[in-house]
Write a protein that holds these residues in place. Sequence first.
Motif, PDB file in Angstrom:
ATOM      1  N   PHE A   1    -111.408  51.162  36.137  1.00  0.00           N
ATOM      2  CA  PHE A   1    -111.146  52.410  35.622  1.00  0.00           C
ATOM      3  C   PHE A   1    -110.056  53.076  36.345  1.00  0.00           C
ATOM      4  CE2 PHE A   1    -115.857  51.858  36.121  1.00  0.00           C
ATOM      5  CZ  PHE A   1    -116.448  52.437  34.818  1.00  0.00           C
ATOM      6  N   LEU A   2    -109.351  52.460  37.225  1.00  0.00           N
ATOM      7  CA  LEU A   2    -108.008  52.761  37.865  1.00  0.00           C
ATOM      8  C   LEU A   2    -106.974  52.367  36.710  1.00  0.00           C
ATOM      9  CD1 LEU A   2    -106.658  54.172  40.047  1.00  0.00           C
ATOM     10  CD2 LEU A   2    -106.542  52.030  41.156  1.00  0.00           C
ATOM     11  N   ASN A   3    -107.272  51.093  36.219  1.00  0.00           N
ATOM     12  CA  ASN A   3    -106.047  50.789  35.258  1.00  0.00           C
ATOM     13  C   ASN A   3    -105.998  51.552  34.044  1.00  0.00           C
ATOM     14  OD1 ASN A   3    -105.189  48.763  36.994  1.00  0.00           O
ATOM     15  ND2 ASN A   3    -106.904  47.203  36.101  1.00  0.00           N
ATOM     16  N   VAL A   4    -107.193  52.120  33.553  1.00  0.00           N
ATOM     17  CA  VAL A   4    -107.292  53.012  32.285  1.00  0.00           C
ATOM     18  C   VAL A   4    -106.704  54.377  32.641  1.00  0.00           C
ATOM     19  CG1 VAL A   4    -108.660  53.703  30.380  1.00  0.00           C
ATOM     20  CG2 VAL A   4    -108.907  51.491  31.561  1.00  0.00           C
ATOM     21  N   SER A   5    -107.151  54.831  33.911  1.00  0.00           N
ATOM     22  CA  SER A   5    -106.712  56.167  34.313  1.00  0.00           C
ATOM     23  C   SER A   5    -105.397  56.597  34.117  1.00  0.00           C
ATOM     24  CB  SER A   5    -107.306  56.504  35.715  1.00  0.00           C
ATOM     25  OG  SER A   5    -106.645  55.683  36.686  1.00  0.00           O
ATOM     26  N   GLY A   6    -104.538  55.632  34.449  1.00  0.00           N
ATOM     27  CA  GLY A   6    -103.062  56.117  34.371  1.00  0.00           C
ATOM     28  C   GLY A   6    -102.509  56.419  33.216  1.00  0.00           C
ATOM     29  N   PRO A   7    -102.756  55.670  32.094  1.00  0.00           N
ATOM     30  CA  PRO A   7    -102.130  55.905  30.843  1.00  0.00           C
ATOM     31  C   PRO A   7    -102.942  57.094  30.166  1.00  0.00           C
ATOM     32  CG  PRO A   7    -102.539  53.435  30.776  1.00  0.00           C
ATOM     33  CD  PRO A   7    -103.180  53.995  32.142  1.00  0.00           C
ATOM     34  N   MET A   8    -104.093  57.400  30.837  1.00  0.00           N
ATOM     35  CA  MET A   8    -104.964  58.506  30.144  1.00  0.00           C
ATOM     36  C   MET A   8    -104.501  59.736  31.089  1.00  0.00           C
ATOM     37  SD  MET A   8    -108.419  56.920  28.996  1.00  0.00           S
ATOM     38  CE  MET A   8    -108.782  58.455  27.960  1.00  0.00           C
ATOM     39  N   GLY A   9    -103.880  59.801  32.053  1.00  0.00           N
ATOM     40  CA  GLY A   9    -103.501  60.899  33.019  1.00  0.00           C
ATOM     41  C   GLY A   9    -104.608  61.387  33.584  1.00  0.00           C
ATOM     42  N   VAL A  10    -105.711  60.715  34.001  1.00  0.00           N
ATOM     43  CA  VAL A  10    -106.907  60.788  34.697  1.00  0.00           C
ATOM     44  C   VAL A  10    -106.460  61.095  36.152  1.00  0.00           C
ATOM     45  CG1 VAL A  10    -109.061  60.189  35.607  1.00  0.00           C
ATOM     46  CG2 VAL A  10    -108.332  59.682  33.195  1.00  0.00           C
ATOM     47  N   THR A  11    -106.831  62.302  36.677  1.00  0.00           N
ATOM     48  CA  THR A  11    -106.568  62.508  38.212  1.00  0.00           C
ATOM     49  C   THR A  11    -107.550  62.343  39.057  1.00  0.00           C
ATOM     50  OG1 THR A  11    -106.924  64.871  37.739  1.00  0.00           O
ATOM     51  CG2 THR A  11    -104.378  63.994  37.421  1.00  0.00           C
ATOM     52  N   HIS A  12    -108.704  62.520  38.648  1.00  0.00           N
ATOM     53  CA  HIS A  12    -109.897  62.523  39.568  1.00  0.00           C
ATOM     54  C   HIS A  12    -111.051  61.410  39.255  1.00  0.00           C
ATOM     55  CE1 HIS A  12    -107.936  66.259  40.829  1.00  0.00           C
ATOM     56  NE2 HIS A  12    -108.337  65.961  42.142  1.00  0.00           N
ATOM     57  N   PHE A  13    -111.848  60.940  40.026  1.00  0.00           N
ATOM     58  CA  PHE A  13    -113.253  60.058  39.740  1.00  0.00           C
ATOM     59  C   PHE A  13    -114.081  60.989  40.438  1.00  0.00           C
ATOM     60  CE2 PHE A  13    -110.866  55.698  39.508  1.00  0.00           C
ATOM     61  CZ  PHE A  13    -110.433  55.933  38.051  1.00  0.00           C
ATOM     62  N   LEU A  14    -115.217  61.030  39.855  1.00  0.00           N
ATOM     63  CA  LEU A  14    -116.621  61.655  40.185  1.00  0.00           C
ATOM     64  C   LEU A  14    -117.577  60.494  39.977  1.00  0.00           C
ATOM     65  CD1 LEU A  14    -115.039  64.340  39.490  1.00  0.00           C
ATOM     66  CD2 LEU A  14    -117.440  65.123  39.402  1.00  0.00           C
ATOM     67  N   ILE A  15    -117.857  59.760  40.962  1.00  0.00           N
ATOM     68  CA  ILE A  15    -118.691  58.634  41.140  1.00  0.00           C
ATOM     69  C   ILE A  15    -120.134  58.859  41.528  1.00  0.00           C
ATOM     70  CG2 ILE A  15    -118.629  56.290  41.984  1.00  0.00           C
ATOM     71  CD1 ILE A  15    -115.626  56.437  42.621  1.00  0.00           C
ATOM     72  N   VAL A  16    -121.332  58.283  40.760  1.00  0.00           N
ATOM     73  CA  VAL A  16    -122.565  58.868  41.235  1.00  0.00           C
ATOM     74  C   VAL A  16    -123.174  57.425  41.736  1.00  0.00           C
ATOM     75  CG1 VAL A  16    -124.716  59.839  40.676  1.00  0.00           C
ATOM     76  CG2 VAL A  16    -122.696  60.900  39.579  1.00  0.00           C
ATOM     77  N   SER A  17    -123.944  57.277  42.758  1.00  0.00           N
ATOM     78  CA  SER A  17    -124.448  56.185  42.995  1.00  0.00           C
ATOM     79  C   SER A  17    -125.766  56.419  43.795  1.00  0.00           C
ATOM     80  CB  SER A  17    -123.482  55.506  44.309  1.00  0.00           C
ATOM     81  OG  SER A  17    -123.238  56.180  45.157  1.00  0.00           O
ATOM     82  N   LYS A  18    -126.562  55.519  44.186  1.00  0.00           N
ATOM     83  CA  LYS A  18    -127.833  55.665  44.712  1.00  0.00           C
ATOM     84  C   LYS A  18    -128.154  54.606  45.781  1.00  0.00           C
ATOM     85  CE  LYS A  18    -132.222  57.075  44.872  1.00  0.00           C
ATOM     86  NZ  LYS A  18    -132.738  56.324  46.247  1.00  0.00           N
ATOM     87  N   SER A  19    -128.619  54.824  47.086  1.00  0.00           N
ATOM     88  CA  SER A  19    -128.789  53.986  48.015  1.00  0.00           C
ATOM     89  C   SER A  19    -130.209  53.979  48.181  1.00  0.00           C
ATOM     90  CB  SER A  19    -127.992  54.196  49.238  1.00  0.00           C
ATOM     91  OG  SER A  19    -128.477  55.493  49.787  1.00  0.00           O
ATOM     92  N   GLU A  20    -130.821  53.135  49.268  1.00  0.00           N
ATOM     93  CA  GLU A  20    -132.120  53.132  49.374  1.00  0.00           C
ATOM     94  C   GLU A  20    -132.668  54.387  49.951  1.00  0.00           C
ATOM     95  OE1 GLU A  20    -132.838  50.003  52.097  1.00  0.00           O
ATOM     96  OE2 GLU A  20    -132.100  48.457  50.647  1.00  0.00           O
ATOM     97  N   THR A  21    -131.950  55.189  50.387  1.00  0.00           N
ATOM     98  CA  THR A  21    -132.359  56.586  50.939  1.00  0.00           C
ATOM     99  C   THR A  21    -132.131  57.866  50.299  1.00  0.00           C
ATOM    100  OG1 THR A  21    -130.327  56.773  52.264  1.00  0.00           O
ATOM    101  CG2 THR A  21    -132.242  55.573  53.516  1.00  0.00           C
ATOM    102  N   ALA A  22    -130.863  57.678  49.589  1.00  0.00           N
ATOM    103  CA  ALA A  22    -130.632  59.125  49.126  1.00  0.00           C
ATOM    104  C   ALA A  22    -129.414  58.786  48.038  1.00  0.00           C
ATOM    105  CB  ALA A  22    -130.146  60.159  49.915  1.00  0.00           C
ATOM    106  N   PRO A  23    -129.257  59.760  46.882  1.00  0.00           N
ATOM    107  CA  PRO A  23    -128.145  59.543  45.944  1.00  0.00           C
ATOM    108  C   PRO A  23    -126.886  60.302  46.730  1.00  0.00           C
ATOM    109  CG  PRO A  23    -129.573  61.529  45.287  1.00  0.00           C
ATOM    110  CD  PRO A  23    -130.210  60.533  46.557  1.00  0.00           C
ATOM    111  N   TYR A  24    -125.744  59.668  46.247  1.00  0.00           N
ATOM    112  CA  TYR A  24    -124.264  60.202  46.640  1.00  0.00           C
ATOM    113  C   TYR A  24    -123.594  60.527  45.743  1.00  0.00           C
ATOM    114  CZ  TYR A  24    -125.951  58.585  51.326  1.00  0.00           C
ATOM    115  OH  TYR A  24    -126.537  58.259  52.541  1.00  0.00           O
ATOM    116  N   LEU A  25    -122.597  61.530  45.979  1.00  0.00           N
ATOM    117  CA  LEU A  25    -121.684  61.626  44.869  1.00  0.00           C
ATOM    118  C   LEU A  25    -120.117  61.660  45.746  1.00  0.00           C
ATOM    119  CD1 LEU A  25    -120.689  62.990  42.262  1.00  0.00           C
ATOM    120  CD2 LEU A  25    -120.569  65.632  43.462  1.00  0.00           C
ATOM    121  N   ARG A  26    -119.313  60.693  45.117  1.00  0.00           N
ATOM    122  CA  ARG A  26    -118.102  60.583  45.744  1.00  0.00           C
ATOM    123  C   ARG A  26    -116.951  61.364  44.848  1.00  0.00           C
ATOM    124  NH1 ARG A  26    -117.416  54.332  46.989  1.00  0.00           N
ATOM    125  NH2 ARG A  26    -118.839  54.269  45.297  1.00  0.00           N
ATOM    126  N   VAL A  27    -116.078  62.000  45.360  1.00  0.00           N
ATOM    127  CA  VAL A  27    -115.004  62.663  44.637  1.00  0.00           C
ATOM    128  C   VAL A  27    -113.655  62.090  45.180  1.00  0.00           C
ATOM    129  CG1 VAL A  27    -113.887  64.903  43.818  1.00  0.00           C
ATOM    130  CG2 VAL A  27    -116.123  64.792  44.266  1.00  0.00           C
TER     131      VAL A  27
END
Length: 338
Positions: A77-103
């Motif tokens: 995703f980082l390699n593609v973000s440069g040519p496309m001008g992407v400045t932020h990632f919003l990453i959704v994940s799920k652990s055994e206890t709770a979901p998480y959001l990384r910005v």
Amino acid sequence: MARFRNKKRKVSVKPVLKKQPSGVDHVTGDKIPKSFVFSRGKLPGPLRHLQMDLRKLMLPFTALKLKEKKRNNLKDFLNVSGPMGVTHFLIVSKSETAPYLRVARTPQGPTITFKIHEYSLAADIVQSQLHPRCPHDLFKNSPLIVLSGFGTGEQHLKLSTIMFQNMFPAIDINTVKLSSCQRIVLLNYNKETKLIDFRHYSIRLQPVGVSRRIRKFVQNHQVPDLRSLQDVSDFVTKAGYGSESEADDEAATVSLATDLGRVNRVSTKSALKLQEIGPRMTLQLMKIEEGLCSGVVIFSEYGNSGAKEKQDNKEEEEDDNEKNSKQEEAEDDNEGEA
């Protein structure tokens, strides 16, 4: 033989207007923030829908139909973000206890990790409303961002404020078009619970002092049914036809700088109405990392012991490197003397 005359034709050259490059914010001069919303690991169905709701929220400067594969890693995703001008990632994940959001800010961070305590999908919000509202051009422009309760002076809240503000294009109140302000993202920080209420609303304006029937007549361009009335004035004044204007809160009334639509005019006051469109989340700030999903931990909800350990290890590595370089220089000097 016929003779042909060479007529001199005047060539008009249109002046070339210097257009601002596409993808550049006209307010700050920086590139417009763009985002990728994707997941890490396997997500259950509701979290998949939450991911799609976040993509719609970040429109129009996001990849709504971003395709993910299991073998894709963060570097892809980082390699593609440069040519496309992407400045932020919003990453959704799920652990055994709770979901998480990384910005995360690309390409070098920082990264803020939030724990999702509760969430409601946009579809759930719509089903709970008697009259849901979603105009066709609602997602044509970026939403406004409003932060409340973040001004406590704490360093981790300052970093969160900067991150959230830079996720959306800046606006100039002197030149912004009112018609483009149709959505708002509200984040409210509670000092006691240390939780962040994340809300997404649509904005609409209603003229104050105008009956509901007249307002609908002007907006919808439909001829009303007057067969049961003796006079046209009964359409406005007769009880049972919604002739009385709805009660408007004075604190929610605004005076427009320009005309907006057929009903909201500069000469009249308008009431500001917010209607939730989702998604809705309750977030808790857990961790801030210096790099892109890695690096020194700047802030941790459970203390900064991990950050101190990493910093100590980094200093020890630098000391070892200095000692090794000094030893190599000494050996080189000895060889030169021999």
